[in-house]
Design a protein around this motif. Structure first.
Motif, short mmCIF file in Angstrom:
data_model
loop_
_atom_site.label_atom_id
_atom_site.label_comp_id
_atom_site.label_asym_id
_atom_site.label_seq_id
_atom_site.Cartn_x
_atom_site.Cartn_y
_atom_site.Cartn_z
N THR A 120 36.95 -34.00 -30.62
CA THR A 120 36.77 -35.39 -29.67
C THR A 120 38.35 -35.21 -29.30
OG1 THR A 120 36.58 -36.82 -31.54
CG2 THR A 120 34.80 -35.86 -30.37
N ASN A 121 39.08 -35.37 -30.28
CA ASN A 121 40.42 -35.49 -29.98
C ASN A 121 41.37 -34.74 -29.22
OD1 ASN A 121 42.87 -36.98 -29.82
ND2 ASN A 121 43.48 -36.90 -31.89
N LYS A 122 41.55 -34.87 -27.88
CA LYS A 122 42.17 -33.63 -27.16
C LYS A 122 43.77 -33.99 -26.81
CE LYS A 122 41.66 -33.69 -22.81
NZ LYS A 122 41.25 -33.03 -21.32
N ILE A 123 44.35 -34.95 -27.84
CA ILE A 123 45.66 -35.20 -27.54
C ILE A 123 46.43 -34.27 -28.50
CG2 ILE A 123 47.41 -37.03 -27.87
CD1 ILE A 123 45.34 -39.02 -27.36
N CYS A 124 47.49 -33.49 -28.05
CA CYS A 124 48.29 -32.61 -28.82
C CYS A 124 49.05 -33.42 -30.07
CB CYS A 124 49.20 -31.77 -27.65
SG CYS A 124 50.10 -30.78 -28.51
N ASP A 132 48.43 -31.18 -20.50
CA ASP A 132 48.45 -29.85 -20.72
C ASP A 132 47.47 -29.13 -21.44
OD1 ASP A 132 50.40 -29.51 -18.41
OD2 ASP A 132 51.98 -30.00 -19.99
N VAL A 133 46.56 -29.95 -21.88
CA VAL A 133 45.58 -29.58 -23.02
C VAL A 133 44.11 -29.12 -22.30
CG1 VAL A 133 43.99 -30.60 -24.99
CG2 VAL A 133 46.34 -31.18 -24.74
N ILE A 134 43.61 -27.91 -22.78
CA ILE A 134 42.63 -27.22 -22.18
C ILE A 134 41.64 -27.15 -23.23
CG2 ILE A 134 43.66 -26.45 -20.18
CD1 ILE A 134 43.91 -23.65 -21.33
N PRO A 135 40.23 -26.81 -23.19
CA PRO A 135 39.45 -26.30 -24.24
C PRO A 135 39.49 -24.87 -24.41
CG PRO A 135 38.15 -26.94 -22.31
CD PRO A 135 39.49 -27.04 -22.01
N ILE A 136 39.22 -24.52 -25.83
CA ILE A 136 39.19 -23.44 -26.14
C ILE A 136 37.62 -23.31 -26.30
CG2 ILE A 136 39.72 -21.94 -28.20
CD1 ILE A 136 42.02 -23.43 -28.89
N VAL A 137 37.16 -21.96 -25.76
CA VAL A 137 35.58 -21.47 -25.52
C VAL A 137 35.72 -20.38 -26.47
CG1 VAL A 137 33.96 -20.80 -24.00
CG2 VAL A 137 35.65 -22.54 -23.54
N TYR A 138 34.71 -20.41 -27.28
CA TYR A 138 34.28 -19.16 -28.20
C TYR A 138 32.96 -18.66 -27.72
CZ TYR A 138 38.02 -21.30 -30.95
OH TYR A 138 39.14 -21.73 -31.37
N PHE A 159 33.81 -19.16 -37.64
CA PHE A 159 33.52 -19.36 -38.95
C PHE A 159 33.01 -21.01 -39.17
CE2 PHE A 159 36.42 -15.91 -39.10
CZ PHE A 159 35.42 -14.78 -39.73
N GLY A 160 33.15 -21.66 -38.37
CA GLY A 160 32.84 -23.14 -38.20
C GLY A 160 33.81 -23.90 -38.31
N CYS A 161 34.99 -23.54 -38.30
CA CYS A 161 36.04 -24.44 -38.26
C CYS A 161 37.23 -23.73 -37.49
CB CYS A 161 36.52 -24.77 -39.78
SG CYS A 161 38.11 -25.78 -39.53
N GLU A 162 36.86 -23.98 -36.25
CA GLU A 162 38.12 -23.00 -35.30
C GLU A 162 38.70 -24.40 -34.64
OE1 GLU A 162 35.66 -20.24 -36.69
OE2 GLU A 162 35.10 -21.73 -35.23
N PRO A 163 39.88 -24.14 -33.92
CA PRO A 163 40.53 -25.09 -33.15
C PRO A 163 39.61 -25.46 -31.77
CG PRO A 163 42.25 -23.39 -33.51
CD PRO A 163 40.76 -23.03 -34.23
N ASN A 164 39.63 -26.36 -31.39
CA ASN A 164 38.95 -27.04 -29.99
C ASN A 164 39.66 -27.03 -28.86
OD1 ASN A 164 36.27 -26.91 -31.21
ND2 ASN A 164 37.43 -28.59 -32.71
N LEU A 172 49.88 -24.27 -28.43
CA LEU A 172 49.45 -24.75 -29.81
C LEU A 172 48.03 -24.99 -29.80
CD1 LEU A 172 50.37 -25.92 -32.68
CD2 LEU A 172 50.28 -28.06 -31.66
N ASP A 173 47.15 -24.28 -30.50
CA ASP A 173 46.10 -24.52 -30.85
C ASP A 173 45.77 -25.58 -31.71
OD1 ASP A 173 45.57 -22.21 -29.40
OD2 ASP A 173 44.94 -20.97 -30.89
N PHE A 174 44.70 -26.47 -31.43
CA PHE A 174 44.54 -27.70 -32.56
C PHE A 174 43.15 -28.12 -32.31
CE2 PHE A 174 45.88 -29.69 -28.55
CZ PHE A 174 45.16 -30.76 -28.48
#
Length: 174
Positions: A120-124, A132-138, A159-164, A172-174
């Motif tokens: 939920t926290n999309k603050i870099c 400049d934050v965008i979602p990472i889609v898997y 694996f269940g724990c990836e940056p979002n 930076l992925d976070f």
């Protein structure tokens, strides 16, 4: 005993002392979340594994100050391994011991026993902005041309724990 034989014998003894000297690995675990200290301090084992055959040959507990020490390591290249984590995927780090004394004094390892990524926290965490934050889609994603700068593709294996989230400004992925 001849002078040459004596010199050879002294050379062999001295070289064996340097070649087969026992090494020490000292380190500190740096937690992503300081609140996880109670999950790690005095409770979490850290293992040494041979990098060639991946067999664990030593283990120690991380102490109350989040430090660890392996003594009498007889290899130049080892894998430091945390097992298990509380989320899928174990963490391992390859370490190459170099130098004459073969001693690591300041080995610091970033570690989290729980998944450090927020959904939920999309603050870099670097620039403290969400501009400049965008979602990472898997997964298997078909990306339209108009989505090119609006999402980052994260791959199809999870694996269940990836940056979002991904910060374009800080790369930076976070």
């Amino acid at each position: 005993m001849s002078k040459n034989a004596l010199i050879l014998q002294i050379f062999l003894i001295l070289s064996s002392l340097f070649c087969f000297a026992q090494k020490t690995i000292k380190g500190e675990v740096i937690l992503f979340n300081p609140e996880d200290k109670e999950l790690v301090a005095g409770k979490k084992l850290i293992y040494l594994r041979d990098t060639f055959n991946e067999i664990a040959f030593d283990s120690v507990y991380i102490d109350e100050n989040l430090r660890f020490e392996f003594k009498n390591v007889d290899r130049d290249s080892v894998n430091i391994f945390f097992k298990p984590r509380n989320y899928p995927g174990n963490a391992s780090y390859n370490v190459k011991l170099i130098g004459r004394d073969k001693k690591w004094e300041k080995l610091k390892i970033d570690y989290s026993p729980t998944c450090p990524y927020s959904k939920t926290n999309k603050i870099c965490p670097k620039c403290h902005s969400s501009n400049d934050v965008i979602p990472i889609v898997y997964g298997y994603v078909i990306q339209r041309k108009d989505q090119k700068d609006k999402i980052k593709l994260g791959g199809c294996v999870t694996f269940g724990c990836e940056p979002n989230w991904y910060c374009k400004k800080d790369d930076l992925d976070f």
